[in-house]
Design a protein around this motif. Structure first.
Motif, PDB file in Angstrom:
ATOM      1  N   UNK A 173       0.839  -1.194   0.000  1.00  0.00           N
ATOM      2  CA  UNK A 173       0.000   0.000   0.000  1.00  0.00           C
ATOM      3  C   UNK A 173       0.877   1.249   0.000  1.00  0.00           C
ATOM      4  N   UNK A 174       0.521   2.188  -0.859  1.00  0.00           N
ATOM      5  CA  UNK A 174       1.241   3.471  -0.973  1.00  0.00           C
ATOM      6  C   UNK A 174       0.496   4.529  -0.182  1.00  0.00           C
ATOM      7  N   UNK A 175       1.240   5.349   0.556  1.00  0.00           N
ATOM      8  CA  UNK A 175       0.642   6.449   1.321  1.00  0.00           C
ATOM      9  C   UNK A 175       1.395   7.729   0.993  1.00  0.00           C
ATOM     10  N   UNK A 176       0.648   8.797   0.749  1.00  0.00           N
ATOM     11  CA  UNK A 176       1.249  10.125   0.576  1.00  0.00           C
ATOM     12  C   UNK A 176       1.284  10.808   1.936  1.00  0.00           C
ATOM     13  N   UNK A 177       2.469  10.919   2.535  1.00  0.00           N
ATOM     14  CA  UNK A 177       2.554  11.662   3.798  1.00  0.00           C
ATOM     15  C   UNK A 177       2.254  13.135   3.569  1.00  0.00           C
ATOM     16  N   UNK A 178       2.563  13.620   2.388  1.00  0.00           N
ATOM     17  CA  UNK A 178       2.190  14.976   1.973  1.00  0.00           C
ATOM     18  C   UNK A 178       2.035  14.959   0.465  1.00  0.00           C
TER      19      UNK A 178
ATOM     20  N   UNK B 233       9.484   0.547  -6.846  1.00  0.00           N
ATOM     21  CA  UNK B 233      10.536   0.674  -5.843  1.00  0.00           C
ATOM     22  C   UNK B 233       9.995   0.388  -4.441  1.00  0.00           C
ATOM     23  N   UNK B 234       8.811   0.921  -4.141  1.00  0.00           N
ATOM     24  CA  UNK B 234       8.111   0.671  -2.870  1.00  0.00           C
ATOM     25  C   UNK B 234       8.966   0.978  -1.647  1.00  0.00           C
ATOM     26  N   UNK B 235       9.736   2.036  -1.736  1.00  0.00           N
ATOM     27  CA  UNK B 235      10.490   2.569  -0.602  1.00  0.00           C
ATOM     28  C   UNK B 235      10.217   4.068  -0.523  1.00  0.00           C
ATOM     29  N   UNK B 236      10.606   4.695   0.581  1.00  0.00           N
ATOM     30  CA  UNK B 236      10.341   6.120   0.768  1.00  0.00           C
ATOM     31  C   UNK B 236      10.967   6.929  -0.359  1.00  0.00           C
TER      32      UNK B 236
END
Length: 302
Positions: free
Chosen positions: A19-24, A166-169
């Motif tokens: 799951x991808x999340x946009x912190x901002x 990539x699924x990393x920060x």
């Protein structure tokens, strides 16, 4: 590639579509090509949809979908998983002469997608599934492609797919194709709770509702900067379409131990980062009791 020997026997591999999340998510401008220039910090949760692939030697690609959010999903050729699979195959064997070799055209797969994440919810969805397909089939077919090649394939299919490969920060700019890995202290391993009110929300209507006001650049130098000055410019138009987003955010804000709560992507999923495992356990249980119809998933950031 032509000299390789095809693996013998049945081969089954598994990949998580994180799951991808946009912190901002800062929207800077609408471009002439219809896309928007964004600045965003993408993070990925250690859970998501699950994709399995079984090798077959007749060149056929077949997809089956199960799981709590499988209903209504198309398992035909327009599904992003199958489109990604076909794109990878074309990239690896770009000409008929190569595709008709023993290693080329005869390579297919039975793909099994378990859909655990809500559809049209701002946390990756089909993009994460397509990226998982690229990673998984790259291993299953022994293509030997690096992340850059997989991202190039993904970019032809959707703006978020390279990041999901990539699924990393990552700090993400442009329409989603400009990726810069980040290593922010105290971020990996942070407990995160995702909540969705159970209402699908398409990306296009939310972007259409953006007021086209540039509120400034994203400071991604630290988690503190993300918390203090970050924002999601799509929250206002999303809340206009799905007012329940406000109730979700208010509920998350009220939980003890919250470091940050925001909407992810174009919504309607919202998230909260927590100080400790005990805090997220208490919040998860409280919200599940109070709002049993809401979808909830807890995890940690990768």
């Amino acid at each position: 590639m032509l000299g390789r020997v095809r693996p013998a026997g049945a081969v089954v591999l598994i990949e998580t579509a994180f799951a991808k999340v946009n912190l901002a998510l800062h929207v800077r401008r609408r471009r002439g090509d219809g896309y928007h220039d964004i600045e965003s910090l993408f993070v990925f949760v250690d859970s998501g949809d699950v994709l399995r692939a079984e090798l077959r030697d007749d060149g056929v690609l077949a997809l089956s979908i199960d799981g709590p959010f499988a209903a209504g999903l198309d398992d035909g050729p327009e599904n992003l998983v199958l489109r990604a699979a076909n794109s990878l195959k074309l990239y690896a064997w770009p000409t008929p002469a190569l595709a008709n070799t023993d290693w080329g055209a005869q390579f297919g797969a039975n793909l099994y997608l378990t859909k655990n994440l809500p559809v049209a919810s701002g946390i990756g969805g089909g993009s994460a599934d397509a990226a998982a397909a690229l990673r998984l089939l790259n291993r299953l077919w022994r293509c030997g492609l690096d992340d850059a090649a997989l991202c190039a394939i993904g970019e032809t299919l959707g703006s978020d797919i390279p990041a999901c490969v990539i699924s990393r920060t990552l700090r993400v700019e442009g329409r989603g194709e400009a990726l810069a890995p980040l290593d922010l202290p105290r971020l990996a391993g942070t407990p995160i709770l995702l909540i969705n009110p159970g209402i699908p929300l398409g990306t296009a209507p939310v972007f259409k509702g953006w007021d086209q006001h540039d509120r400034g650049t994203l400071d991604s130098s630290s988690l503190a900067a993300i918390i203090d000055s970050g924002r999601n410019d799509l929250e206002a138009p999303a809340r206009a379409l799905v007012p329940e987003i406000g109730a979700v955010l208010d509920t998350l804000d009220a939980q003890p131990g919250v470091l940050l709560s925001r909407m992810s992507g174009s919504g309607a999923t919202c998230f909260a980062l927590f100080r400790s495992g005990a805090d997220i356990d208490a919040a998860h249980q409280a919200i599940r009791r109070a709002y049993p119809d809401w979808w909830a998933m807890r995890g940690t950031l990768r």
